[in-house]
Design a protein around this motif. Structure first.
Motif, PDB file in Angstrom:
ATOM      1  N   ILE A  59       2.354   6.239  -3.218  1.00  0.00           N
ATOM      2  CA  ILE A  59       3.003   4.962  -3.568  1.00  0.00           C
ATOM      3  C   ILE A  59       2.018   4.056  -4.302  1.00  0.00           C
ATOM      4  CG2 ILE A  59       3.978   2.860  -2.527  1.00  0.00           C
ATOM      5  CD1 ILE A  59       5.394   4.822  -0.516  1.00  0.00           C
ATOM      6  N   ALA A  60       0.771   4.082  -3.890  1.00  0.00           N
ATOM      7  CA  ALA A  60      -0.253   3.310  -4.609  1.00  0.00           C
ATOM      8  C   ALA A  60      -0.403   3.844  -6.033  1.00  0.00           C
ATOM      9  CB  ALA A  60      -1.585   3.378  -3.862  1.00  0.00           C
ATOM     10  N   ALA A  61      -0.359   5.154  -6.193  1.00  0.00           N
ATOM     11  CA  ALA A  61      -0.477   5.745  -7.526  1.00  0.00           C
ATOM     12  C   ALA A  61       0.725   5.391  -8.395  1.00  0.00           C
ATOM     13  CB  ALA A  61      -0.604   7.267  -7.402  1.00  0.00           C
ATOM     14  N   THR A  62       1.877   5.302  -7.774  1.00  0.00           N
ATOM     15  CA  THR A  62       3.098   4.916  -8.492  1.00  0.00           C
ATOM     16  C   THR A  62       2.927   3.532  -9.110  1.00  0.00           C
ATOM     17  OG1 THR A  62       4.425   6.236  -6.983  1.00  0.00           O
ATOM     18  CG2 THR A  62       5.591   4.530  -8.192  1.00  0.00           C
ATOM     19  N   ARG A  63       2.314   2.641  -8.320  1.00  0.00           N
ATOM     20  CA  ARG A  63       2.043   1.284  -8.820  1.00  0.00           C
ATOM     21  C   ARG A  63       1.024   1.345  -9.958  1.00  0.00           C
ATOM     22  NH1 ARG A  63      -0.032  -0.574  -4.426  1.00  0.00           N
ATOM     23  NH2 ARG A  63       1.645  -1.823  -3.546  1.00  0.00           N
ATOM     24  N   LEU A 106       4.982  -5.017  -7.230  1.00  0.00           N
ATOM     25  CA  LEU A 106       5.589  -4.995  -5.893  1.00  0.00           C
ATOM     26  C   LEU A 106       6.370  -3.695  -5.694  1.00  0.00           C
ATOM     27  CD1 LEU A 106       5.722  -7.141  -3.605  1.00  0.00           C
ATOM     28  CD2 LEU A 106       7.998  -7.725  -4.485  1.00  0.00           C
ATOM     29  N   MET A 107       6.072  -3.000  -4.602  1.00  0.00           N
ATOM     30  CA  MET A 107       6.766  -1.747  -4.298  1.00  0.00           C
ATOM     31  C   MET A 107       7.782  -2.018  -3.186  1.00  0.00           C
ATOM     32  SD  MET A 107       5.174  -0.001  -6.486  1.00  0.00           S
ATOM     33  CE  MET A 107       5.630   1.695  -6.202  1.00  0.00           C
ATOM     34  N   ILE A 108       9.057  -1.795  -3.511  1.00  0.00           N
ATOM     35  CA  ILE A 108      10.131  -2.126  -2.571  1.00  0.00           C
ATOM     36  C   ILE A 108      10.773  -0.840  -2.060  1.00  0.00           C
ATOM     37  CG2 ILE A 108      12.343  -3.337  -2.296  1.00  0.00           C
ATOM     38  CD1 ILE A 108      11.323  -5.138  -4.652  1.00  0.00           C
ATOM     39  N   GLY A 109      10.897  -0.740  -0.738  1.00  0.00           N
ATOM     40  CA  GLY A 109      11.496   0.437  -0.119  1.00  0.00           C
ATOM     41  C   GLY A 109      12.973   0.215   0.162  1.00  0.00           C
TER      42      GLY A 109
END
Ligand code: NAP
Length: 291
Positions: A59-63, A106-109
């Motif tokens: 998820i950090a890499a996605t950002r 911002l990563m939203i689940g």
């Protein structure tokens, strides 16, 4: 990683992906690439094998890499719920994320499984869950999403039937006062029966978990298994006069919800369904015939 090779990929092409392990058999790349194609969106959808315990890194890499978002499958749904910056109300209550949306940094689940189930039920002419007596067989991730969705949609009661009682309790609790643990025989009085275990899945040895002899006219059965597209349960329920559908509709509609979250565009549901059906048909053909 699988990339769609049938159109030009440029420096502007956006990327989305599914993370999981195993993930090579995921239908998501076929379904989401079909959607991007149908909508003329310059994006591709890949599949990344991410080992258990490494969802937060993915998820950090996605950002960092600026992906549009992620689909999240086994074994990362729970870990993703704690790794994102914020969860939707549904994902927070389920403590499970199947879709990550990047909004800037911002990563939203999100969790689109339950809404995908309701969309599919509605599209297939199924009953309105409001006021319905529902039985859900199973208490895993899919079952819990369905239990919560049915309760939120106003079901009169949601009875959870599961092999492991403790998990049944957790699932039933998602429906609050309208949820309880029950027994398989209770399907006789149900308006809606949802089969949410791997029973009936191609290559899976589980025996039948639904006592089909108790089914009859006026009832609706949804088997969440989508491979085969029509399971033995679907056939047997219809033979007894019940309405019955398989899990392909939920699969397509949860993916459609994710697509819209990433793109803001209405999902081309029929193109997505056709892509999923083609993948399942190809798998069926490549399997050795049963003796
Ligand atoms: P999961 O989290 O592993 O849960 C599996 C559930 O099935 C558990 O409640 C488990 O009972 C029960 N179960 C497994 N084997 C069994 C057996 N032999 N007899 C009785 N119960 C058994 O799996 P999941 O993610 O919820 O998925 C469940 C099914 O739904 C799978 O077939 C999956 O393909 C399908 N699914 C479909 C969609 C869709 O979009 N259509 C989406 C997600 C999942 P215990 O608690 O006792 O272990």
């Amino acid at each position: 990683m699988t990339l769609s090779a049938d159109r030009a990929i440029s420096g502007r092409t956006a990327l989305a992906a599914v993370i999981g392990d195993p993930v090579t058999h995921s239908l998501s790349p076929a379904v989401q690439n079909a959607a991007f194609r149908a909508c003329g969106i310059d994006a591709v959808f890949a599949a990344f094998t991410v080992a258990a315990g490494r969802a937060a890194e993915a998820i950090a890499a996605t950002r960092t890499l600026g992906l549009v978002g992620l689909s999240v499958t086994m074994p990362h749904k729970e870990a993703a719920a704690t790794a994102v910056d914020r969860c939707s109300d549904t994902a927070a209550r389920l403590r499970a994320v199947n879709t990550v949306v990047r909004r800037g940094d911002l990563m939203i689940g999100e969790n689109t499984d339950g809404q995908g189930f309701l969309d599919s039920l509605q599209r297939s002419g199924g009953p309105d869950p409001a006021g319905a007596r529902c039985v859900v067989a199973g208490a895993g991730g899919a079952a819990r999403a369905v239990v919560l969705a049915l309760a939120d949609a106003g079901a009169a009661e949601v009875v959870v039937v599961n092999r492991t009682a403790a998990r049944a309790q957790v699932a039933a609790a998602l429906a609050g006062a309208r949820g309880r643990v029950g027994a398989g025989q209770e399907i006789a009085d149900a308006d809606l029966v949802v089969q949410a275990t791997p029973s009936g899945m191609a290559g899976h040895g589980a025996g039948a978990v639904i006592p089909v002899a108790l089914l009859g006219p006026g009832q609706t059965v949804v088997d969440l298994v989508y491979d085969p597209i029509e399971t033995a349960l679907v056939h047997e329920a219809r033979a007894r006069g019940a309405r019955a559908t398989g899990g392909l509709g939920m699969l397509v509609h949860q993916a459609a919800r994710a697509f819209t979250l990433w793109t803001g565009v209405e999902a081309p549901v029929e193109a997505m369904r056709a892509a999923a059906e083609a993948q399942i048909a190809a798998r069926t053909q490549s399997r050795p015939a049963e003796a």
